[in-house]
Design an enzyme around this catalytic site. Structure first.
Site, PDB file in Angstrom:
ATOM      1  N   ILE A  86       0.583 -17.431   4.445  1.00  0.00           N
ATOM      2  CA  ILE A  86       1.657 -17.270   5.025  1.00  0.00           C
ATOM      3  C   ILE A  86       2.689 -16.543   4.031  1.00  0.00           C
ATOM      4  CG2 ILE A  86       3.833 -18.835   5.829  1.00  0.00           C
ATOM      5  CD1 ILE A  86       1.939 -21.045   6.125  1.00  0.00           C
ATOM      6  N   ASP A  87       2.914 -15.392   4.633  1.00  0.00           N
ATOM      7  CA  ASP A  87       3.772 -14.431   3.898  1.00  0.00           C
ATOM      8  C   ASP A  87       5.108 -14.771   4.544  1.00  0.00           C
ATOM      9  OD1 ASP A  87       4.441 -12.467   1.795  1.00  0.00           O
ATOM     10  OD2 ASP A  87       4.935 -11.147   3.529  1.00  0.00           O
ATOM     11  N   THR A  89       7.201 -17.774   3.239  1.00  0.00           N
ATOM     12  CA  THR A  89       7.034 -18.928   3.366  1.00  0.00           C
ATOM     13  C   THR A  89       8.439 -19.901   3.547  1.00  0.00           C
ATOM     14  OG1 THR A  89       5.137 -19.221   2.123  1.00  0.00           O
ATOM     15  CG2 THR A  89       6.252 -21.393   2.144  1.00  0.00           C
ATOM     16  N   ASP A 212       0.887  -9.736  -1.316  1.00  0.00           N
ATOM     17  CA  ASP A 212       1.826  -9.649  -0.425  1.00  0.00           C
ATOM     18  C   ASP A 212       1.558  -8.320   0.284  1.00  0.00           C
ATOM     19  OD1 ASP A 212       3.722 -11.826  -1.245  1.00  0.00           O
ATOM     20  OD2 ASP A 212       4.140 -10.862  -2.919  1.00  0.00           O
TER      21      ASP A 212
HETATM   22  C1  LIP Z   1       7.524 -13.400   0.049  1.00  0.00           C
HETATM   23  C2  LIP Z   1       7.441 -11.885   0.088  1.00  0.00           C
HETATM   24  C3  LIP Z   1       9.035 -11.110   0.098  1.00  0.00           C
HETATM   25  C4  LIP Z   1       9.780 -11.753  -1.090  1.00  0.00           C
HETATM   26  C5  LIP Z   1       9.909 -13.306  -1.033  1.00  0.00           C
HETATM   27  C6  LIP Z   1       8.615 -13.850  -1.080  1.00  0.00           C
HETATM   28  P1  LIP Z   1       5.895 -15.576   0.066  1.00  0.00           P
HETATM   29  O1  LIP Z   1       6.133 -13.722  -0.138  1.00  0.00           O
HETATM   30  O2  LIP Z   1       6.704 -11.465   1.213  1.00  0.00           O
HETATM   31  O3  LIP Z   1       8.817  -9.748   0.733  1.00  0.00           O
HETATM   32  O4  LIP Z   1      11.115 -11.123  -0.835  1.00  0.00           O
HETATM   33  O5  LIP Z   1      10.630 -13.435  -2.109  1.00  0.00           O
HETATM   34  O6  LIP Z   1       7.960 -13.259  -2.337  1.00  0.00           O
HETATM   35  O7  LIP Z   1       6.290 -16.024  -1.303  1.00  0.00           O
HETATM   36  O8  LIP Z   1       6.578 -16.047   1.174  1.00  0.00           O
HETATM   37  O9  LIP Z   1       4.466 -15.305   0.295  1.00  0.00           O
END
Ligand code: LIP
Length: 257
Positions: A86-87, A89, A212
């Site tokens: 889950i990107d 979160t 990511d």
């Molecule tokens: C997120 C990243 C986002 C960043 C967030 C976080 P996660 O990944 O996709 O770009 O700004 O701080 O790291 O932690 O939701 O997998």
């Protein structure tokens, strides 16, 4: 690699549906903090990663795995999946629709293929090296924007969450007044795919992780976007990522020094 795209796309969609289903009973979702209080993970992140690994291991047992929640599992070939279950979160926890399942495929540590699925938007981005980039089956291309004044860009602040002294705020203050507008969606994979689809003209962020960016990278490059670190090289995680339309990329890099 024959059939890798149908495999990662079907897996990403099934995983996205699982994440959506679990959020319907949010009172049953358990939320934890990782390195810092703002760095959230849920039991759904972990369940979704296990779901993805199980399906992919059955189809391609020789592949290795690099996952946000369960780390590295060596494979017996030069192939590996790089997974962010889950990107976005934090968005997921707060009920926002912008979060993605991200499955990258690495061949000898190089970006080879990727699938990013935003389940609440029902948007599936995917690409395989040399075969173009797609959104729900339609080819996508980076924009033709050539000036910051006409650019809609995105960035993120994972650096602040990670408690980094030198962070993105100084660049944010410097760059935003030069742009047409700025967005902050909370998902690197989603931001990179918006550049690939020509909806954003550029994105930059510091202190990202391999999981990511692994899927979004090949999608962006196959869509004709430039995907480098701030110096135009490949040290994205160490030096900061700049993913942008060719006409915007050098202009953003210049501002990030
Ligand atoms: C997120 C990243 C986002 C960043 C967030 C976080 P996660 O990944 O996709 O770009 O700004 O701080 O790291 O932690 O939701 O997998």
């Amino acid at each position: 690699m024959e059939n890798i795209i149908p495999l990662i796309c079907e897996t990403a969609k099934a995983a996205g549906k699982l994440a959506l289903e679990r959020r319907k009973n949010f009172e049953d979702v358990r939320v934890f903090s990782k390195e810092t209080p703002a760095d959230l993970v849920t039991d759904v992140d972990r369940e979704v990663e296990r779901f993805i690994v199980e399906r992919l291991k059955k189809a391609t047992p020789e592949f290795g795995f690099i996952g946000e929640e369960y780390g590295v599992t060596e494979g017996s070939s030069g192939w590996a999946y790089c997974i962010d279950p889950i990107d976005g979160t934090t968005s997921y926890v707060h009920g926002s629709p912008v979060f993605c399942v991200s499955i990258g495929v690495l061949k000898e540590d190089e970006f080879y293929a990727g699938a990013v699925y935003a389940p609440q938007l029902d948007e599936l981005y995917y690409a395989e090296k040399g075969k173009g980039a797609f959104l729900n089956g339609t080819p996508i291309h980076a924009s033709k924007c050539r000036s910051l004044g006409e650019a809609l860009c995105a960035t993120g602040f994972g650096c602040i969450r990670a408690g980094k002294e030198k962070n993105n705020l100084e660049y944010f203050v410097k760059i935003v007044p030069q742009l047409q507008e700025i967005r902050r969606t909370g998902s690197a994979a989603f931001d990179i795919c918006q550049v690939a689809a020509g909806r954003f003209d550029g994105y930059w962020e510091f202190y990202l992780h391999q999981y990511d960016i692994a899927a979004g990278a090949i999608i962006a490059m196959e869509a004709g976007a430039l995907f480098t670190d701030v110096n135009g090289e490949k040290e994205y995680l160490e030096k900061g990522l700049v993913c942008a339309a060719p006409g915007v990329h050098p202009l953003l890099c210049r501002e990030l020094h």
